[in-house]
Write a protein that holds these residues in place. Structure first.
Motif, mmCIF file in Angstrom:
data_model
loop_
_atom_site.group_PDB
_atom_site.id
_atom_site.type_symbol
_atom_site.label_atom_id
_atom_site.label_comp_id
_atom_site.label_asym_id
_atom_site.label_seq_id
_atom_site.Cartn_x
_atom_site.Cartn_y
_atom_site.Cartn_z
ATOM 1 N N GLY A 246 5.759 -3.887 0.404
ATOM 2 C CA GLY A 246 5.951 -3.489 1.792
ATOM 3 C C GLY A 246 6.929 -4.369 2.543
ATOM 4 N N LEU B 153 0.668 -0.977 2.776
ATOM 5 C CA LEU B 153 1.005 0.391 2.406
ATOM 6 C C LEU B 153 -0.218 1.039 1.788
ATOM 7 C CD1 LEU B 153 4.498 -0.214 0.761
ATOM 8 C CD2 LEU B 153 4.027 0.723 3.020
ATOM 9 N N ALA C 152 2.420 3.178 6.367
ATOM 10 C CA ALA C 152 2.718 1.751 6.507
ATOM 11 C C ALA C 152 2.036 1.241 7.767
ATOM 12 C CB ALA C 152 4.226 1.533 6.590
#
Length: 107
Positions: free
Chosen positions: A20, A51, A66
């Motif tokens: 991420g 994520l 996210a």
């Protein structure tokens, strides 16, 4: 010196939930290069990116949500417009096998 890896290389070698921050960093770089300093700077203020698999199908790319962790005093800079531009940046740099959606958590 180490080997230079693209975001696609990094994502292929690690599970999606582990990349991420790299994904967001690539998006922040793109946003900055496109002249969107506001969204780029906001993206660099994110402490952590979580994520979570949101949708998965045999014939479509996996979709991820996210979730950003930011310091409380920075939350106001993450307006709907800024978050949308960060999301678009993440969509642009992500390898085609995945997609992301950023969803604000309720206050």
């Amino acid at each position: 010196m180490g080997e230079a890896l693209s975001l696609a290389d990094i994502m292929e070698k690690q599970s999606i939930d582990q990349v991420g921050e790299q994904w967001l960093a690539a998006a922040a770089t793109l946003l900055y290069q496109q002249g969107d300093a506001e969204a780029a700077i906001a993206a660099t203020d994110v402490l952590m990116v979580d994520l979570a698999l949101w949708s998965s199908g045999d014939y479509e790319p996996d979709g991820y949500r996210a979730y950003f962790t930011v310091e409380a005093h920075l939350v106001p800079q993450f307006t709907t417009q800024v978050v949308k531009r960060i999301e678009e940046g993440m969509q642009t740099v992500v390898p085609r096998r995945s997609s992301a959606y950023i969803e604000p958590l309720p206050s």
